[in-house]
Design a protein around this motif. Structure first.
Motif, PDB file in Angstrom:
ATOM      1  N   GLU A  21       0.845  -1.185   0.000  1.00  0.00           N
ATOM      2  CA  GLU A  21       0.000   0.000   0.000  1.00  0.00           C
ATOM      3  C   GLU A  21       0.884   1.239   0.000  1.00  0.00           C
ATOM      4  O   GLU A  21       1.877   1.321   0.717  1.00  0.00           O
ATOM      5  CB  GLU A  21      -0.916  -0.001   1.220  1.00  0.00           C
ATOM      6  CG  GLU A  21      -2.017   1.035   1.161  1.00  0.00           C
ATOM      7  CD  GLU A  21      -3.058   0.837   2.243  1.00  0.00           C
ATOM      8  OE1 GLU A  21      -4.045   1.603   2.256  1.00  0.00           O
ATOM      9  OE2 GLU A  21      -2.890  -0.080   3.071  1.00  0.00           O
TER      10      GLU A  21
ATOM     11  N   ALA B 194       2.331   2.271  -2.859  1.00  0.00           N
ATOM     12  CA  ALA B 194       3.179   2.180  -4.049  1.00  0.00           C
ATOM     13  C   ALA B 194       2.352   2.029  -5.320  1.00  0.00           C
ATOM     14  O   ALA B 194       2.852   1.557  -6.339  1.00  0.00           O
ATOM     15  CB  ALA B 194       4.149   1.009  -3.916  1.00  0.00           C
ATOM     16  N   GLU B 195       1.078   2.426  -5.260  1.00  0.00           N
ATOM     17  CA  GLU B 195       0.175   2.198  -6.393  1.00  0.00           C
ATOM     18  C   GLU B 195       0.660   2.840  -7.684  1.00  0.00           C
ATOM     19  O   GLU B 195       0.476   2.290  -8.772  1.00  0.00           O
ATOM     20  CB  GLU B 195      -1.232   2.734  -6.069  1.00  0.00           C
ATOM     21  CG  GLU B 195      -1.948   1.981  -4.973  1.00  0.00           C
ATOM     22  CD  GLU B 195      -1.700   2.574  -3.601  1.00  0.00           C
ATOM     23  OE1 GLU B 195      -2.621   2.548  -2.774  1.00  0.00           O
ATOM     24  OE2 GLU B 195      -0.576   3.075  -3.357  1.00  0.00           O
ATOM     25  N   ASP B 196       1.297   4.001  -7.606  1.00  0.00           N
ATOM     26  CA  ASP B 196       1.732   4.695  -8.817  1.00  0.00           C
ATOM     27  C   ASP B 196       2.842   3.944  -9.539  1.00  0.00           C
ATOM     28  O   ASP B 196       3.078   4.158 -10.728  1.00  0.00           O
ATOM     29  CB  ASP B 196       2.225   6.107  -8.466  1.00  0.00           C
ATOM     30  CG  ASP B 196       1.097   7.016  -8.004  1.00  0.00           C
ATOM     31  OD1 ASP B 196      -0.075   6.679  -8.269  1.00  0.00           O
ATOM     32  OD2 ASP B 196       1.396   8.040  -7.363  1.00  0.00           O
ATOM     33  N   THR B 197       3.520   3.043  -8.840  1.00  0.00           N
ATOM     34  CA  THR B 197       4.633   2.302  -9.437  1.00  0.00           C
ATOM     35  C   THR B 197       4.167   1.394 -10.567  1.00  0.00           C
ATOM     36  O   THR B 197       4.856   1.238 -11.587  1.00  0.00           O
ATOM     37  CB  THR B 197       5.340   1.450  -8.358  1.00  0.00           C
ATOM     38  OG1 THR B 197       5.686   2.282  -7.260  1.00  0.00           O
ATOM     39  CG2 THR B 197       6.585   0.798  -8.918  1.00  0.00           C
TER      40      THR B 197
ATOM     41  N   GLY C  38       1.175   1.575 -12.326  1.00  0.00           N
ATOM     42  CA  GLY C  38       0.353   2.174 -13.372  1.00  0.00           C
ATOM     43  C   GLY C  38      -0.930   1.429 -13.634  1.00  0.00           C
ATOM     44  O   GLY C  38      -1.434   1.408 -14.759  1.00  0.00           O
TER      45      GLY C  38
ATOM     46  N   GLY D 146      -4.892  -0.090 -11.803  1.00  0.00           N
ATOM     47  CA  GLY D 146      -5.967   0.233 -10.886  1.00  0.00           C
ATOM     48  C   GLY D 146      -7.290  -0.178 -11.499  1.00  0.00           C
ATOM     49  O   GLY D 146      -7.369  -0.448 -12.700  1.00  0.00           O
TER      50      GLY D 146
END
Length: 260
Positions: free
Chosen positions: A234, A236-239, A241, A243
């Motif tokens: 949690e 590190a979602e942007d890593t 790309g 969703g």
């Protein structure tokens, strides 16, 4: 003790905990489901430790996933060679999960798609995959990602981590550049399954970044689906790309919109 019982005992001794929830191992779970492979050409090494609740709760998803792989992912000659099994699965899905059965597209839309992709009129029909079926297929990709996380990190994915899936339901129409682009998202540092081994039924690659504890897998099932899934901490979602994300502890749930 017979040979099968000894093998099962050895498996449970080597894998005492369910790779999905950490409960005691009770069964072997085959991921992807064996029913999605023709002529018994499945990867034997893809048997994973599971508790009975985790194994049982995804059985409907296993069946719906296998139905679509057989319907969309196989060529006609292959489908004919395993027709009885395919018809049995098809009837079961139609009876038990009618909301997951494909819908025929209007003729005007089919005609437009044929022109767009240069497909002959006699080459088959386009169908729409209902949202309920898409949810089951997405669940199977999450399950595959968790199983491979266990296989290659030798750890169970932490329940507090997040998992997300990106899917394409038109793998047969994807260009080589599109396929390579999707697989490059996991860098193809490990190509663990060769297409010839299963006649192109199942190809995947994975990568693991131990510093970020980021695990990603890209998988293609014949001409049916192509997609990727990732597990990460949690925050590190942007890593990745991707969703939307769900917590790993809920990864084998369909969610309220699609629960049966």
């Amino acid at each position: 003790m017979g040979e099968k019982a000894r093998r099962r005992a050895a498996f449970r001794s080597s894998h005492p905990l369910c790779c999905f929830c950490s409960a005691p191992t009770e069964t072997e779970d085959h991921v992807p489901p064996r029913a999605s492979f023709f002529e018994r050409r499945w990867p034997d090494e893809h048997a994973f430790p599971a508790c009975k609740p985790c194994n049982d709760k995804t059985r409907p998803s296993d069946q719906i996933f296998s139905f679509y792989v057989r319907m969309l992912g196989w060529d006609d000659d292959i489908r004919e060679r395993d027709l009885d099994r395919s018809l049995k699965i098809s009837r079961s899905v139609a009876l038990n999960h009618p909301d997951c059965f494909p819908k025929a597209l209007p003729q005007t839309k089919q005609h437009r798609l044929r022109l767009q992709h240069g497909i002959d009129y006699n080459a088959g029909r386009f169908v729409a995959i209902p949202k309920a079926a898409a949810a089951h297929i997405e669940l199977l990709y999450r399950k595959l990602c968790m199983a491979l996380y266990y296989k290659y990190t030798e750890r169970i994915a932490p329940e507090s981590h997040l998992i997300a899936v990106q899917l394409r339901f038109d793998a047969r129409l994807m260009s080589n550049d599109e396929l390579l682009s999707l697989f490059k998202l996991v860098r193809l540092t490990h190509r663990t399954i060769k297409s010839g081994r299963f006649n192109g039924q199942f190809i995947y690659s994975y990568d693991f970044n131990p510093e970020l504890d980021l695990f990603a897998v890209a998988a293609k099932f014949g001409g049916a689906f192509c997609g990727m899934a990732a597990i990460l901490p949690e925050g590190a979602e942007d890593t990745a790309g991707l969703g939307p994300f769900v917590r790993v502890e809920y990864a084998l749930n369909l969610g309220p919109a699609y629960s049966e």
